[in-house]
Design a protein around this motif. Structure first.
Motif, PDB file in Angstrom:
ATOM      1  N   HIS A  76      -1.714  -7.125  11.859  1.00  0.00           N
ATOM      2  CA  HIS A  76      -2.473  -6.061  11.212  1.00  0.00           C
ATOM      3  C   HIS A  76      -3.469  -6.529  10.162  1.00  0.00           C
ATOM      4  N   GLY A  77      -3.587  -7.812   9.925  1.00  0.00           N
ATOM      5  CA  GLY A  77      -4.470  -8.295   8.854  1.00  0.00           C
ATOM      6  C   GLY A  77      -3.813  -8.081   7.505  1.00  0.00           C
ATOM      7  N   SER A  78      -4.581  -8.056   6.448  1.00  0.00           N
ATOM      8  CA  SER A  78      -3.989  -7.825   5.130  1.00  0.00           C
ATOM      9  C   SER A  78      -4.117  -6.347   4.766  1.00  0.00           C
ATOM     10  N   ASP A  79      -3.241  -5.920   3.862  1.00  0.00           N
ATOM     11  CA  ASP A  79      -3.143  -4.522   3.487  1.00  0.00           C
ATOM     12  C   ASP A  79      -4.005  -4.229   2.261  1.00  0.00           C
ATOM     13  N   VAL A  80      -4.223  -2.956   1.973  1.00  0.00           N
ATOM     14  CA  VAL A  80      -4.926  -2.560   0.760  1.00  0.00           C
ATOM     15  C   VAL A  80      -3.928  -2.550  -0.400  1.00  0.00           C
ATOM     16  N   GLN A  81      -4.440  -2.600  -1.613  1.00  0.00           N
ATOM     17  CA  GLN A  81      -3.581  -2.618  -2.780  1.00  0.00           C
ATOM     18  C   GLN A  81      -2.896  -1.267  -2.974  1.00  0.00           C
ATOM     19  N   GLY A  82      -1.628  -1.297  -3.321  1.00  0.00           N
ATOM     20  CA  GLY A  82      -0.871  -0.080  -3.563  1.00  0.00           C
ATOM     21  C   GLY A  82      -0.516   0.078  -5.031  1.00  0.00           C
ATOM     22  N   ARG A  83      -0.006   1.258  -5.374  1.00  0.00           N
ATOM     23  CA  ARG A  83       0.420   1.525  -6.749  1.00  0.00           C
ATOM     24  C   ARG A  83       1.780   0.893  -7.005  1.00  0.00           C
ATOM     25  N   ASN A  84       1.971   0.461  -8.217  1.00  0.00           N
ATOM     26  CA  ASN A  84       3.219  -0.140  -8.646  1.00  0.00           C
ATOM     27  C   ASN A  84       4.301   0.942  -8.704  1.00  0.00           C
ATOM     28  N   PRO A  85       5.417   0.801  -7.968  1.00  0.00           N
ATOM     29  CA  PRO A  85       6.454   1.829  -7.996  1.00  0.00           C
ATOM     30  C   PRO A  85       7.148   1.955  -9.357  1.00  0.00           C
ATOM     31  N   LEU A  86       6.987   0.999 -10.235  1.00  0.00           N
ATOM     32  CA  LEU A  86       7.567   1.110 -11.575  1.00  0.00           C
ATOM     33  C   LEU A  86       6.841   2.160 -12.417  1.00  0.00           C
ATOM     34  N   GLU A  87       5.708   2.671 -11.919  1.00  0.00           N
ATOM     35  CA  GLU A  87       4.979   3.738 -12.617  1.00  0.00           C
ATOM     36  C   GLU A  87       5.775   5.041 -12.648  1.00  0.00           C
ATOM     37  N   TYR A  88       6.806   5.156 -11.822  1.00  0.00           N
ATOM     38  CA  TYR A  88       7.619   6.365 -11.788  1.00  0.00           C
ATOM     39  C   TYR A  88       8.501   6.529 -13.025  1.00  0.00           C
ATOM     40  N   TRP A  89       8.853   5.435 -13.681  1.00  0.00           N
ATOM     41  CA  TRP A  89       9.837   5.497 -14.764  1.00  0.00           C
ATOM     42  C   TRP A  89       9.238   5.158 -16.112  1.00  0.00           C
ATOM     43  N   TYR A  90       9.773   5.830 -17.120  1.00  0.00           N
ATOM     44  CA  TYR A  90       9.321   5.669 -18.505  1.00  0.00           C
ATOM     45  C   TYR A  90      10.526   5.496 -19.416  1.00  0.00           C
ATOM     46  N   ILE A  91      10.295   4.850 -20.552  1.00  0.00           N
ATOM     47  CA  ILE A  91      11.313   4.788 -21.591  1.00  0.00           C
ATOM     48  C   ILE A  91      10.658   5.119 -22.923  1.00  0.00           C
ATOM     49  N   ALA A 118       0.805  -1.227   0.000  1.00  0.00           N
ATOM     50  CA  ALA A 118       0.000   0.000   0.000  1.00  0.00           C
ATOM     51  C   ALA A 118       0.836   1.275   0.000  1.00  0.00           C
ATOM     52  N   ASP A 119       1.958   1.293   0.702  1.00  0.00           N
ATOM     53  CA  ASP A 119       2.723   2.525   0.879  1.00  0.00           C
ATOM     54  C   ASP A 119       4.007   2.599   0.064  1.00  0.00           C
ATOM     55  N   THR A 120       4.363   1.561  -0.646  1.00  0.00           N
ATOM     56  CA  THR A 120       5.648   1.512  -1.346  1.00  0.00           C
ATOM     57  C   THR A 120       5.802   2.637  -2.356  1.00  0.00           C
ATOM     58  N   TYR A 121       4.763   2.925  -3.117  1.00  0.00           N
ATOM     59  CA  TYR A 121       4.831   3.939  -4.169  1.00  0.00           C
ATOM     60  C   TYR A 121       5.201   5.309  -3.612  1.00  0.00           C
ATOM     61  N   GLU A 122       4.706   5.625  -2.428  1.00  0.00           N
ATOM     62  CA  GLU A 122       4.911   6.944  -1.828  1.00  0.00           C
ATOM     63  C   GLU A 122       6.261   7.090  -1.133  1.00  0.00           C
ATOM     64  N   ARG A 123       6.937   6.000  -0.868  1.00  0.00           N
ATOM     65  CA  ARG A 123       8.192   6.066  -0.114  1.00  0.00           C
ATOM     66  C   ARG A 123       9.383   6.294  -1.030  1.00  0.00           C
ATOM     67  N   GLU A 124      10.290   7.132  -0.573  1.00  0.00           N
ATOM     68  CA  GLU A 124      11.460   7.490  -1.376  1.00  0.00           C
ATOM     69  C   GLU A 124      12.479   6.357  -1.456  1.00  0.00           C
ATOM     70  N   SER A 125      12.651   5.597  -0.407  1.00  0.00           N
ATOM     71  CA  SER A 125      13.677   4.562  -0.369  1.00  0.00           C
ATOM     72  C   SER A 125      13.533   3.523  -1.491  1.00  0.00           C
ATOM     73  N   PRO A 126      12.333   2.977  -1.737  1.00  0.00           N
ATOM     74  CA  PRO A 126      12.215   2.035  -2.855  1.00  0.00           C
ATOM     75  C   PRO A 126      12.516   2.683  -4.206  1.00  0.00           C
ATOM     76  N   ARG A 127      12.099   3.931  -4.385  1.00  0.00           N
ATOM     77  CA  ARG A 127      12.382   4.642  -5.650  1.00  0.00           C
ATOM     78  C   ARG A 127      13.882   4.792  -5.851  1.00  0.00           C
ATOM     79  N   MET A 128      14.601   5.155  -4.792  1.00  0.00           N
ATOM     80  CA  MET A 128      16.051   5.331  -4.897  1.00  0.00           C
ATOM     81  C   MET A 128      16.730   3.997  -5.202  1.00  0.00           C
ATOM     82  N   SER A 129      16.270   2.928  -4.570  1.00  0.00           N
ATOM     83  CA  SER A 129      16.844   1.602  -4.823  1.00  0.00           C
ATOM     84  C   SER A 129      16.619   1.175  -6.271  1.00  0.00           C
ATOM     85  N   LEU A 130      15.421   1.408  -6.776  1.00  0.00           N
ATOM     86  CA  LEU A 130      15.128   1.052  -8.166  1.00  0.00           C
ATOM     87  C   LEU A 130      15.917   1.923  -9.137  1.00  0.00           C
TER      88      LEU A 130
END
Length: 103
Positions: free
Chosen positions: A48-63, A13-25
């Motif tokens: 915590h149960g299961s999480d809600v669906q998050g956005r794909n962090p690969l949406e940040y990059w284009y070619i 759910a929160d990966t797309y909004e976090r800077e650390s995964p973007r920097m790693s990618l």
């Protein structure tokens, strides 16, 4: 990451909004690696149960793909860890991603 041919991107759910995964990618973008995104939002967490669906962090990059701006999220279609049985199918997913990248 040296010597690897596939980067597995597990996102929730929160990966797309976090800077650390973007920097790693971003660090591996120039390595011509294949990407294997998998949404893990339905994985059960005892606390915590299961999480809600998050956005794909690969949406940040284009070619430029065939003279058209194309998102990495389109080029590398995500799996759903629970629905697609990631526990069992991760090895063949990795093999397929590497093959698609010519590795």
């Amino acid at each position: 990451m040296k010597g690897a041919s596939v980067t597995v991107v597990l996102f929730g759910a929160d990966t797309y909004e976090r800077e650390s995964p973007r920097m790693s990618l971003k660090e591996v973008m120039s390595s011509r690696m294949a990407y294997l995104p998998s949404n893990v939002h339905n994985v059960k967490d005892p606390s915590h149960g299961s999480d809600v669906q998050g956005r794909n962090p690969l949406e940040y990059w284009y070619i430029d793909h065939s003279r058209k701006k194309t998102s990495f999220a389109v080029l590398y279609k995500p799996y759903n860890w629970v629905r697609d049985d990631g526990y069992t199918n991760m090895p063949p997913w990795i093999k397929a991603a590497a093959k698609a990248a010519g590795r």
